[in-house]
Design a protein around this motif. Structure first.
Motif, PDB file in Angstrom:
ATOM      1  N   TRP A  43     -18.467 -36.220  21.518  1.00 44.94           N
ATOM      2  CA  TRP A  43     -18.783 -34.999  22.262  1.00 44.94           C
ATOM      3  C   TRP A  43     -17.770 -33.882  22.067  1.00 44.94           C
ATOM      4  O   TRP A  43     -17.925 -32.784  22.579  1.00 44.94           O
ATOM      5  CB  TRP A  43     -18.939 -35.327  23.752  1.00 44.94           C
ATOM      6  CG  TRP A  43     -20.064 -36.264  23.959  1.00 44.94           C
ATOM      7  CD1 TRP A  43     -19.977 -37.604  24.252  1.00 44.94           C
ATOM      8  CD2 TRP A  43     -21.467 -35.978  23.829  1.00 44.94           C
ATOM      9  NE1 TRP A  43     -21.233 -38.148  24.315  1.00 44.94           N
ATOM     10  CE2 TRP A  43     -22.163 -37.177  24.068  1.00 44.94           C
ATOM     11  CE3 TRP A  43     -22.191 -34.820  23.537  1.00 44.94           C
ATOM     12  CZ2 TRP A  43     -23.558 -37.248  24.018  1.00 44.94           C
ATOM     13  CZ3 TRP A  43     -23.574 -34.888  23.488  1.00 44.94           C
ATOM     14  CH2 TRP A  43     -24.238 -36.098  23.736  1.00 44.94           C
ATOM     15  N   ALA A  81     -27.763 -30.766  23.631  1.00 45.17           N
ATOM     16  CA  ALA A  81     -26.657 -31.101  24.530  1.00 45.17           C
ATOM     17  C   ALA A  81     -25.324 -30.844  23.835  1.00 45.17           C
ATOM     18  O   ALA A  81     -24.396 -30.276  24.423  1.00 45.17           O
ATOM     19  CB  ALA A  81     -26.747 -32.563  24.965  1.00 45.17           C
ATOM     20  N   THR A 118     -22.866 -37.521  33.531  1.00 43.84           N
ATOM     21  CA  THR A 118     -21.853 -37.578  32.474  1.00 43.84           C
ATOM     22  C   THR A 118     -21.763 -36.291  31.673  1.00 43.84           C
ATOM     23  O   THR A 118     -20.775 -36.076  30.977  1.00 43.84           O
ATOM     24  CB  THR A 118     -22.144 -38.722  31.482  1.00 43.84           C
ATOM     25  OG1 THR A 118     -23.482 -38.582  31.008  1.00 43.84           O
ATOM     26  CG2 THR A 118     -21.950 -40.075  32.131  1.00 43.84           C
ATOM     27  N   SER A 119     -22.773 -35.418  31.783  1.00 37.74           N
ATOM     28  CA  SER A 119     -22.753 -34.234  30.915  1.00 37.74           C
ATOM     29  C   SER A 119     -21.544 -33.355  31.231  1.00 37.74           C
ATOM     30  O   SER A 119     -20.932 -32.791  30.314  1.00 37.74           O
ATOM     31  CB  SER A 119     -24.056 -33.452  31.054  1.00 37.74           C
ATOM     32  OG  SER A 119     -24.342 -33.192  32.409  1.00 37.74           O
ATOM     33  N   LYS A 132     -18.538 -34.293  29.298  1.00 35.47           N
ATOM     34  CA  LYS A 132     -18.549 -33.845  27.901  1.00 35.47           C
ATOM     35  C   LYS A 132     -18.026 -32.411  27.813  1.00 35.47           C
ATOM     36  O   LYS A 132     -17.346 -32.035  26.865  1.00 35.47           O
ATOM     37  CB  LYS A 132     -19.969 -33.903  27.339  1.00 35.47           C
ATOM     38  CG  LYS A 132     -20.629 -35.267  27.426  1.00 35.47           C
ATOM     39  CD  LYS A 132     -22.141 -35.168  27.144  1.00 35.47           C
ATOM     40  CE  LYS A 132     -22.835 -36.483  27.453  1.00 35.47           C
ATOM     41  NZ  LYS A 132     -24.315 -36.363  27.473  1.00 35.47           N
TER      42      LYS A 132
HETATM   43  C1  LIG Z   1     -25.128 -36.465  28.565  1.00 40.45           C
HETATM   44  C2  LIG Z   1     -26.599 -36.340  28.493  1.00 40.45           C
HETATM   45  C3  LIG Z   1     -27.403 -36.659  29.598  1.00 40.45           C
HETATM   46  C4  LIG Z   1     -26.835 -37.131  30.909  1.00 40.45           C
HETATM   47  O1  LIG Z   1     -26.256 -36.113  31.608  1.00 40.45           O
HETATM   48  P1  LIG Z   1     -26.341 -35.943  33.191  1.00 40.45           P
HETATM   49  O2  LIG Z   1     -25.080 -35.317  33.560  1.00 40.45           O
HETATM   50  O3  LIG Z   1     -26.500 -37.312  33.770  1.00 40.45           O
HETATM   51  O4  LIG Z   1     -27.533 -35.099  33.423  1.00 40.45           O
HETATM   52  C5  LIG Z   1     -28.772 -36.521  29.474  1.00 40.45           C
HETATM   53  N1  LIG Z   1     -29.333 -36.107  28.322  1.00 40.45           N
HETATM   54  C6  LIG Z   1     -28.596 -35.795  27.245  1.00 40.45           C
HETATM   55  C7  LIG Z   1     -29.278 -35.345  26.007  1.00 40.45           C
HETATM   56  C8  LIG Z   1     -27.215 -35.903  27.290  1.00 40.45           C
HETATM   57  O5  LIG Z   1     -26.490 -35.603  26.204  1.00 40.45           O
END
Ligand SMILES: *Cc1c(COP(=O)(O)O)cnc(C)c1O
Length: 711
Positions: A404, A564, A587-588, A591
């Motif tokens: 990431w 993403a 988790t996004s 990143k």
């Molecule tokens: C990281 C990621 C997610 C998860 O992110 P959230 O913070 O849980 O919404 C979902 N989809 C993609 C394509 C990602 O890269």
């Protein structure tokens, strides 16, 4: 080995997905073809003509780079000087079997829908990096989840493409005589065959079961074609193939796992198959092997949302699990009891999460707050215990740093944190060096990444508008000089994708401030059956096409790994608005931190434990009003307040050199305090030390590592 063979070897191991020097080689060979084929190296190498390859090799003198990348990969695969070599030795002969319904590894592999899959993908990559022996087990979905397209009214439509499995970086598993290896799972309706594919993820393997094989009737062939498609029957049969078929696949391939890790309830039938295997081997009965299996099983729960837990009625369970149940020599009622909160309640359906919780000794939620929520949620399974005594702990999710991190920021880290910072990334000391990075250099890097993002999104948005015959109001486009907020996630009601749209007048003033403007890039899918989610998307779409917000709000279709990656590399602010405490982790935002973006979020999921007042921004103070509508009003007001009084002023408060010192200080605080804690390497160490080693019966008392657990 000739150049083409080296390229094929590089393309076949998903190692390349987190090693930019390999990606650069593919791109440089033919940038357009690389992009048109969705960055899929196997198809790319097949379509690249030998003439073109020879031409490019000649022109770019790229041979040496290919050889070097190839040798680096070989070194990586052989490296014995990794954390796992010291800490996870017992798993070498009996690896962890990591089951998940989704694996998000790369945009070309249609085996993921969202966060759960991304986490599983990052889990595999981290296990490879730090040398924890682990085998992934999942399903192959030729039609994947779906591609999203919005019509001219902003309504979501789902489109399905069928991936050609022969063109993917997968290898068919063959038996001793060179025939495709298949496993069989019986039901009372019919039998299901599954063929096997493997993907190589660095040092470790992922096994994918695929029911589109000879011997199956039409219904069974289509069974694994789609992720989260179909009715309850399709769902339970997929889960039968994943759990029971997955254990059989490992057996057929000669893999003897020492630990089962069930990533969410979908795969929980695996414990029943393990029990059956042991009963047959040792001539014991079900009750006597039950503890043995549980002692080797790790279960991770991922959602506080009720609908997120699969439940099946008794008739469907019997139809699907009948043959296995009879081998286990238990009655239908005994089997149902394993999936019920109240075993005696004949009206209660069978819940996969409950089976997982009852059949595992290591149980965890995925953030501190989610741990509390899960203990309260499942207290009924442990009658007589207080909420705090419920045996569900937490291991907070993290992201795979190398996957990431943008290339320029990685270079910045190499220069300032030291050459081998990646090997030591779980050590907070490494990140203390952030302060040594020059503010101007850091800031300019950020702005270059943002300009790149804006350019990319302008192109995407223009293509979309053209394809559906709509236009942006006044033809206004995104502007790289403007404070840029990213909002991309699944459009589910509790995530409140419209929170920032609740007061259009106030929003218009904020976005169109002549001196301190703001723009928002949105993306995300709604589940095909979720009309409420689709309405939220439509609302965003309408704002994006409202002249009051011209050029300041865009919606980018078909959120996926590729989008993403662009977003997390380039945004200034990452917005997250879940209704507390519904977000298990998220988790996004982790990143985004790695690349210098700042989080602006309600205090939910990981952010509730990550935010310290100096490393991002909080919306509200963690309120949980009994009335969600009221909480929504409070949170919307808090969101506008923090934007107007903190985020925007700090971003536009520039020194004479154009650098916003306060902002940069916050960016550095974010990286220093969060990058190591929320990395998948740290997560993998936690799972290994707290679950995998004890579950494998091999915990050593001494652990020597630069590591702080319990995040
Ligand atoms: C990281 C990621 C997610 C998860 O992110 P959230 O913070 O849980 O919404 C979902 N989809 C993609 C394509 C990602 O890269």
């Amino acid at each position: 080995m000739d150049v083409l063979e080296k390229l094929r070897e590089l393309g076949r191991n998903l190692y390349w997905t987190w090693h930019p020097e390999v990606i650069d080689i593919f791109r440089d060979l033919d940038p357009e073809l690389w992009r048109d084929l969705n960055h899929n190296p196997m198809e790319f190498l097949r379509q690249l003509s030998s003439q073109r390859l020879a031409e490019r090799l000649d022109m770019l003198a790229i041979d040496a780079r290919i050889s070097q990348a190839f040798h680096h990969m070989e070194e990586y695969l052989r490296d014995k000087n990794v954390w796992g070599a010291w800490q996870a030795g017992p798993l070498r002969t009996a690896p962890v079997a990591y089951f998940s319904a989704e694996f998000g590894l790369h945009e070309a592999l249609p085996t993921y829908a969202g966060g759960l899959g991304m986490l599983a993908g990052d889990h595999l990559k981290a296990a490879s990096d730090i040398g924890v022996p682990l085998v992934g087990v999942g399903l192959f979905y030729a039609r994947g989840y779906f591609s999203q397209r919005l019509d001219s009214s902003g309504w979501q439509h789902e489109e399905y493409f069928t991936a050609d499995v022969e063109q993917l970086p997968l290898t068919r598993v063959l038996d001793g005589s060179g025939q495709p290896l298949r496993v069989h799972v019986e039901t009372d309706r019919n039998g299901i065959w599954a063929g096997l594919w493997t993907a190589q993820v660095g040092r470790n393997r992922l096994i994918l079961l695929d029911t589109n094989v000879e011997g199956n009737d039409e219904e069974c062939r289509a069974l694994t074609s789609q992720l989260y498609g179909g009715d309850h029957r399709v769902r339970i049969r997929q889960e039968l193939v994943l759990g029971v078929g997955g254990v059989r696949a490992m057996g057929a391939m000669g893999i003897r796992p020492g630990v089962l890790h069930l990533n969410e309830g979908h795969s929980a039938f695996a414990v029943l198959e393990m029990a059956r295997t042991l009963m047959n081997r040792d001539g014991r009965d079900f009750e006597s092997v039950r503890d043995f299996v549980a002692a080797r099983t790790v279960f991770t729960t991922h959602t506080p949302v009720e609908a997120g837990h699969d439940r099946f009625d008794a008739a469907l369970v019997e139809e699907t699990l009948g043959p296995l149940r009879r081998e286990l020599k238990v009655s239908p009622e005994q089997l149902m009891a394993l999936g019920r909160r109240d075993p005696a309640n004949a009206a209660e359906p069978f819940c996969m999460t409950i089976l997982g919780l009852k059949f595992s000794r290591y149980r965890n939620a995925v953030s501190d707050l989610h741990g509390h929520v899960s203990r309260a949620m499942w207290q009924g399974l442990w009658p007589g215990r207080s909420v705090d005594e419920v045996p569900i702990g937490h291991i907070t999710n993290g992201v795979h740093t190398a996957s990431w991190l943008s290339v320029p920021v990685a270079q910045l880290y190499r220069r300032h944190l030291g050459e081998n910072w990646e090997q030591r990334m779980c050590d907070p000391e490494v990140w203390a060096a952030m302060d040594r990075i020059d503010d101007l250099e850091f800031w300019e890097q950020q702005q270059i990444l943002k300009a790149h993002l804006v350019g990319h999104m302008r192109r995407r948005v223009a293509q979309q508008e053209k394809a559906r015959g709509t236009a942006l109001p006044d033809g206004r486009e995104l502007d790289p000089a403007v404070l840029t907020i990213g909002f991309a996630r699944r459009f589910a009601e509790y995530k409140r994708g419209d929170l920032i749209l609740r007061d259009p007048e106030r929003l218009a003033r904020l976005l169109n401030d002549p001196n301190r403007p703001v723009q928002i890039i949105c993306a995300g899918k709604a589940h095909p059956a979720d009309n409420k989610g689709k309405e939220l998307i439509q609302k965003v779409f309408r704002f994006a096409h409202d002249p009051r917000f011209a050029g300041r709000i865009v919606f980018v279709e078909d959120y996926n790994i590729n989008i993403a990656r662009h977003l997390v590399h380039g945004v200034d602010v990452w917005l997250n608005t879940p209704l507390r405490p519904m977000e298990a982790c998220g988790t996004s935002g982790q990143k985004v931190v790695l690349n210098g973006g700042l989080n602006l979020s309600t205090l939910d999921g990981w952010w509730a434990q990550a935010y310290d007042g100096t490393n991002g921004f909080a919306i509200g103070a963690g309120g949980e009003h009994v009335d969600p509508a009221r909480q929504g009003e409070l949170d919307a007001a808090a969101l506008y307040d923090v934007l107007e009084t903190q985020v925007v002023p700090l971003f536009y408060d520039r020194g004479s050199d154009g650098v916003p010192r306060g902002w940069v200080a916050r960016q550095k605080n974010a990286i220093r305090t969060l990058a190591w804690r929320f990395s998948a390497h740290r997560m993998m160490m936690d799972y290994t030390l707290r679950c995998y080693l004890p579950a494998s019966g091999a915990l050593t008392a001494l652990t020597v590592c630069p590591y702080r657990g319990g995040q």
